[in-house]
Design a protein around this motif. Structure first.
Motif, PDB file in Angstrom:
ATOM      1  N   ALA A  77       0.834  -1.209   0.000  1.00  0.00           N
ATOM      2  CA  ALA A  77       0.000   0.000   0.000  1.00  0.00           C
ATOM      3  C   ALA A  77       0.869   1.259   0.000  1.00  0.00           C
ATOM      4  O   ALA A  77       1.307   1.722   1.040  1.00  0.00           O
ATOM      5  CB  ALA A  77      -0.927  -0.011   1.211  1.00  0.00           C
ATOM      6  N   THR A  78       1.179   1.769  -1.197  1.00  0.00           N
ATOM      7  CA  THR A  78       1.901   3.035  -1.371  1.00  0.00           C
ATOM      8  C   THR A  78       1.232   3.767  -2.541  1.00  0.00           C
ATOM      9  O   THR A  78       0.261   3.273  -3.108  1.00  0.00           O
ATOM     10  CB  THR A  78       3.392   2.823  -1.727  1.00  0.00           C
ATOM     11  N   THR A 114      -5.585  -1.151  -9.097  1.00  0.00           N
ATOM     12  CA  THR A 114      -7.005  -1.172  -9.452  1.00  0.00           C
ATOM     13  C   THR A 114      -7.687  -2.482  -9.040  1.00  0.00           C
ATOM     14  O   THR A 114      -7.180  -3.568  -9.333  1.00  0.00           O
ATOM     15  CB  THR A 114      -7.155  -0.976 -10.982  1.00  0.00           C
ATOM     16  N   GLY A 115      -8.824  -2.334  -8.353  1.00  0.00           N
ATOM     17  CA  GLY A 115      -9.627  -3.490  -7.982  1.00  0.00           C
ATOM     18  C   GLY A 115      -9.102  -4.253  -6.781  1.00  0.00           C
ATOM     19  O   GLY A 115      -9.651  -5.301  -6.431  1.00  0.00           O
ATOM     20  N   LYS A 116      -8.024  -3.740  -6.142  1.00  0.00           N
ATOM     21  CA  LYS A 116      -7.471  -4.474  -4.988  1.00  0.00           C
ATOM     22  C   LYS A 116      -7.907  -3.816  -3.682  1.00  0.00           C
ATOM     23  O   LYS A 116      -8.099  -2.602  -3.627  1.00  0.00           O
ATOM     24  CB  LYS A 116      -5.946  -4.514  -5.076  1.00  0.00           C
ATOM     25  N   ASP A 117      -8.012  -4.634  -2.646  1.00  0.00           N
ATOM     26  CA  ASP A 117      -8.415  -4.167  -1.323  1.00  0.00           C
ATOM     27  C   ASP A 117      -7.144  -3.777  -0.552  1.00  0.00           C
ATOM     28  O   ASP A 117      -6.366  -4.653  -0.157  1.00  0.00           O
ATOM     29  CB  ASP A 117      -9.171  -5.312  -0.629  1.00  0.00           C
ATOM     30  N   SER A 118      -6.966  -2.447  -0.346  1.00  0.00           N
ATOM     31  CA  SER A 118      -5.700  -1.994   0.247  1.00  0.00           C
ATOM     32  C   SER A 118      -5.537  -2.498   1.688  1.00  0.00           C
ATOM     33  O   SER A 118      -4.416  -2.613   2.180  1.00  0.00           O
ATOM     34  CB  SER A 118      -5.583  -0.475   0.191  1.00  0.00           C
ATOM     35  N   SER A 119      -6.644  -2.837   2.344  1.00  0.00           N
ATOM     36  CA  SER A 119      -6.521  -3.305   3.734  1.00  0.00           C
ATOM     37  C   SER A 119      -5.872  -4.696   3.798  1.00  0.00           C
ATOM     38  O   SER A 119      -5.416  -5.126   4.852  1.00  0.00           O
ATOM     39  CB  SER A 119      -7.895  -3.334   4.416  1.00  0.00           C
ATOM     40  N   LYS A 120      -5.843  -5.403   2.641  1.00  0.00           N
ATOM     41  CA  LYS A 120      -5.220  -6.736   2.637  1.00  0.00           C
ATOM     42  C   LYS A 120      -3.791  -6.701   2.094  1.00  0.00           C
ATOM     43  O   LYS A 120      -3.105  -7.724   2.090  1.00  0.00           O
ATOM     44  CB  LYS A 120      -6.066  -7.693   1.784  1.00  0.00           C
ATOM     45  N   ARG A 169       4.519 -12.324   0.419  1.00  0.00           N
ATOM     46  CA  ARG A 169       3.131 -12.244  -0.068  1.00  0.00           C
ATOM     47  C   ARG A 169       2.225 -11.749   1.045  1.00  0.00           C
ATOM     48  O   ARG A 169       2.475 -12.055   2.219  1.00  0.00           O
ATOM     49  CB  ARG A 169       2.631 -13.639  -0.472  1.00  0.00           C
ATOM     50  N   PRO A 170       1.152 -11.025   0.681  1.00  0.00           N
ATOM     51  CA  PRO A 170       0.140 -10.731   1.703  1.00  0.00           C
ATOM     52  C   PRO A 170      -0.561 -12.037   2.090  1.00  0.00           C
ATOM     53  O   PRO A 170      -0.675 -12.938   1.242  1.00  0.00           O
ATOM     54  CB  PRO A 170      -0.843  -9.792   0.994  1.00  0.00           C
ATOM     55  N   THR A 171      -0.977 -12.147   3.345  1.00  0.00           N
ATOM     56  CA  THR A 171      -1.602 -13.390   3.796  1.00  0.00           C
ATOM     57  C   THR A 171      -2.851 -13.697   2.967  1.00  0.00           C
ATOM     58  O   THR A 171      -3.005 -14.800   2.446  1.00  0.00           O
ATOM     59  CB  THR A 171      -1.976 -13.276   5.293  1.00  0.00           C
ATOM     60  N   GLN A 172      -3.735 -12.695   2.843  1.00  0.00           N
ATOM     61  CA  GLN A 172      -4.930 -12.855   2.008  1.00  0.00           C
ATOM     62  C   GLN A 172      -4.686 -12.163   0.675  1.00  0.00           C
ATOM     63  O   GLN A 172      -4.065 -11.105   0.650  1.00  0.00           O
ATOM     64  CB  GLN A 172      -6.142 -12.175   2.675  1.00  0.00           C
ATOM     65  N   LYS A 173      -5.202 -12.709  -0.421  1.00  0.00           N
ATOM     66  CA  LYS A 173      -5.057 -12.023  -1.718  1.00  0.00           C
ATOM     67  C   LYS A 173      -5.845 -10.711  -1.666  1.00  0.00           C
ATOM     68  O   LYS A 173      -7.034 -10.738  -1.337  1.00  0.00           O
ATOM     69  CB  LYS A 173      -5.575 -12.901  -2.850  1.00  0.00           C
TER      70      LYS A 173
END
Ligand SMILES: NC(=O)c1ccc[n+]([C@@H]2O[C@H](COP(=O)([O-])OP(=O)(O)OC[C@H]3O[C@@H](n4cnc5c(N)ncnc54)[C@H](OP(=O)(O)O)[C@@H]3O)[C@@H](O)[C@H]2O)c1
Length: 241
Positions: free
Chosen positions: A194-195, A201-207, A236-240
């Motif tokens: 998250a920067t 686009t279309g991604k959840d920044s909280s994940k 990798r982030p834990t959740q996609k």
């Protein structure tokens, strides 16, 4: 803070792209571990803001305006480090740019040049300018910030992906070239962080990953025992997202 908490005391670190995003947080982390951090970027005011914040937190930091796509600029920065600090222990090649949203056949050549000149040529220029100083002292860490895009196909991001696949190849090869000099050259391949780097686009920044997660990996690499060489971290982030 005692020595156990400041394991990088007396070490000098040069971080490219340190004026914001992941690079700024890496610089803050290295300074919190005791290193004197030289912040590299093209925008003096942004560099000074981060350097001031680090100094306000009790760390040591200075900004040096440097464009990694210009050999003369990188050589001047390396010479500045040599004159003012005498040596370099840690080089983090983090500066990077991406252009997304178009298939390769619609990508303007200027965008191709900007991506490759920053993400690959810039790393070559920094290694060319700083590695000799590390070879002289017989130690060092060079950490290249690649991307999960170096492992995957990236729809409408082919040039960026290719630059990062190239960066991995460069890293693996230079690691072998410098290993005998006690210099560990490694690569970190983060997923989405998250920067302001891309619209994601279309991604959840909280994940997404946080820049602190990348800084944590850098801190781990530079505090390894002398005989340990973690050469690649895929983060990798834990959740996609
Ligand atoms: N964000 C993500 O999702 C993500 C995921 C994986 C990997 N990465 C990689 O992580 C690195 C940092 O990304 P970020 O998200 O922190 O990006 P960012 O927020 O856009 O920051 C990029 C930094 O690079 C500097 N920079 C750009 N061109 C430069 C040049 N020619 N010379 C010197 N500095 C330059 C910028 O400062 P100036 O413009 O002031 O020079 C800025 O400090 C990049 O290599 C990127 O490919 C990012």
């Amino acid at each position: 803070m005692d020595i156990a908490n400041r394991p990088l005391d007396a070490q000098i670190a040069f971080v490219t792209g340190a004026s914001k995003g992941i690079g700024a947080v890496i610089a803050e982390r290295l300074a919190s571990l005791g290193a004197t951090v030289i912040l590299c970027g093209r925008t003096a005011a942004l560099l000074e803001d981060i350097a001031k914040k680090i100094r306000g937190d009790g760390g040591k930091a200075e900004g040096v305006v440097c464009d990694v796509t210009e050999l003369g600029s990188v050589e001047a920065a390396a010479e500045w480090v040599r004159k003012n600090h005498g040596h370099i222990d840690i080089l983090v090649n983090n500066a990077g740019v991406g252009v997304f949203g178009r298939p390769l056949h619609e990508l303007p050549p200027e965008s191709w040049d900007a991506i490759f000149n920053t993400n690959l040529r810039g790393v070559y220029y920094c290694i060319r300018s700083f590695a000799p100083m590390m070879i002289r002292t017989g130690r060092g860490h060079i950490i290249n910030i690649s991307s999960i895009a170096s492992k995957n196909a990236v729809l409408n991001g082919a040039a960026y992906s290719a630059s990062k696949w190239g960066l991995n190849g460069l890293t693996y090869s230079v690691a072998e070239e410098l290993r005998g000099h006690n210099i560990r050259v490694s690569v970190i391949c983060p997923g989405s962080v998250a920067t302001e780097f891309s619209p994601h686009t279309g991604k959840d920044s909280s994940k997404m990953l946080d820049p602190q997660d990348v800084a944590h990996a850098v801190a781990m690499l530079v505090t390894q025992a002398p005989n340990s060489f973690a050469s690649e971290i895929v983060l990798r982030p834990t959740q996609k997202p």
